[in-house]
Design an enzyme around this catalytic site. Structure first.
Site, short mmCIF file in Angstrom:
data_model
loop_
_atom_site.label_atom_id
_atom_site.label_comp_id
_atom_site.label_asym_id
_atom_site.label_seq_id
_atom_site.Cartn_x
_atom_site.Cartn_y
_atom_site.Cartn_z
N ASP A 19 0.88 -1.16 0.00
CA ASP A 19 0.00 0.00 0.00
C ASP A 19 0.93 1.23 0.00
O ASP A 19 2.12 1.11 0.32
CB ASP A 19 -0.87 -0.07 1.27
N ASP A 21 -0.01 5.12 1.03
CA ASP A 21 -0.18 6.03 2.18
C ASP A 21 -0.15 5.28 3.50
O ASP A 21 -0.95 4.36 3.72
CB ASP A 21 -1.54 6.75 2.08
O1 M1P Z 1 -4.41 5.85 -0.65
C1 M1P Z 1 -5.42 6.17 0.24
C2 M1P Z 1 -6.29 7.30 -0.29
O2 M1P Z 1 -5.50 8.45 -0.51
C3 M1P Z 1 -6.21 9.58 -0.84
O3 M1P Z 1 -7.09 9.88 0.20
P1 M1P Z 1 -7.20 11.30 0.92
O4 M1P Z 1 -6.97 12.34 -0.12
O5 M1P Z 1 -8.58 11.28 1.50
O6 M1P Z 1 -6.15 11.33 2.00
C4 M1P Z 1 -7.04 9.39 -2.09
O7 M1P Z 1 -6.22 9.42 -3.22
C5 M1P Z 1 -7.84 8.11 -2.02
O8 M1P Z 1 -8.37 7.83 -3.29
C6 M1P Z 1 -6.99 6.95 -1.58
O9 M1P Z 1 -7.81 5.81 -1.39
#
Ligand code: M1P
Length: 257
Positions: A19, A21
């Protein structure tokens, strides 16, 4: 760029999927030099890929910190849960959200979402409340143009007021006929995609390669998190992580890098 073929790597029948983030980078921020070094070292031994919910341009901003082509650094790039898929720099076949839904249903969804957000009373709103992507739409009550500080504040606000969760419940009822899944994977938004187009979608691309082991690393592996399905999938060995530092620690243990 010349890449060592999988079969010539010491553990070429092992793939690590990450993953983005919270696993390779802090949420929506860039990768540290340390994690990039460790990934490079792991790639000498095994096969690596990322599986992000975001679209490719956003993941590129986060991982291609030296302005390089992200396709050169990973054997597999899966953006939008694998609806955008790349193997060794080559695009793989993909499907699209709009084709799945049809223009009329999509218009119905847009109309409802934008009306709902217009009436929503939250502390601040910015811009880009609905982002159209290849395999999904991303919906954000504050808007995707929020700054890093505004994101952090919205995330805290939402922990208390749960505006995204309430929004999702309403959409589930309103669009029960469309076969959609809603996933709150980040800080300020949620993703909407057809049922089954979660991160396990990416596995159909790697399955064909016959890997002996598929490791998956993710931070949102709990029920309702956007790593849950792939983490729980019988085809993967799931590693729940708390941060990129945790990912580094586990990789060092597994691959002795
Ligand atoms: O990767 C996790 C999420 O990252 C972003 O979320 P947010 O902008 O809410 O922090 C988005 O790109 C989302 O699509 C993605 O699932």
């Amino acid at each position: 760029m010349s890449v060592v073929p999988f079969a010539q790597r010491p553990q070429g029948d092992v793939i690590c999927l990450f993953d983005v983030d919270g696993t390779l980078t802090p949420a929506r921020r860039t990768a540290s030099p340390e994690i990039l070094e460790v990934l490079k070292a792991v790639r000498q031994k095994a096969v690596i890929g990322f599986v992000g919910g975001s679209d490719l341009p956003k993941i590129t901003e986060q991982l291609a910190v030296h302005g390089q082509d992200i396709r050169d650094d990973f054997d597999f790039c899966f953006a939008e849960n694998g609806l955008t898929a790349i193997r060794l720099g080559q695009d793989l076949e993909s499907q699209s959200f709009i084709k799945f839904l049809g223009e009329d249903n999509y218009k119905r969804l847009v109309k409802f979402v934008l009306h709902y957000i217009a009436d929503m009373d939250i502390p601040i709103k910015r811009g880009t409340f609905m982002e159209f992507r290849n395999g999904m739409v991303n919906i954000s009550p504050i808007g995707r143009n929020a700054s890093v500080k505004e994101r952090d504040e919205f995330e805290q606000y939402d922990k208390i007021h749960k505006v995204r969760a309430a929004f999702v419940e309403i959409l589930k009822k309103e669009f029960a006929d469309l076969g959609l899944t809603y996933s709150i994977g980040g800080q300020i938004s949620f993703d909407v995609f057809p049922q089954g187009w979660d991160k396990t979608y990416a596995l159909r691309h790697v399955e064909k390669e016959g890997f002996k082991t598929i490791h998956f690393f993710g931070d949102k592996t709990y029920v309702g998190g956007n790593d849950y399905e792939i983490y729980e999938d019988s085809r993967t060995i799931g590693h729940p992580v708390q941060s990129p530092a945790d990912t580094i620690r586990i990789l060092k243990e597994i691959f002795q890098v």
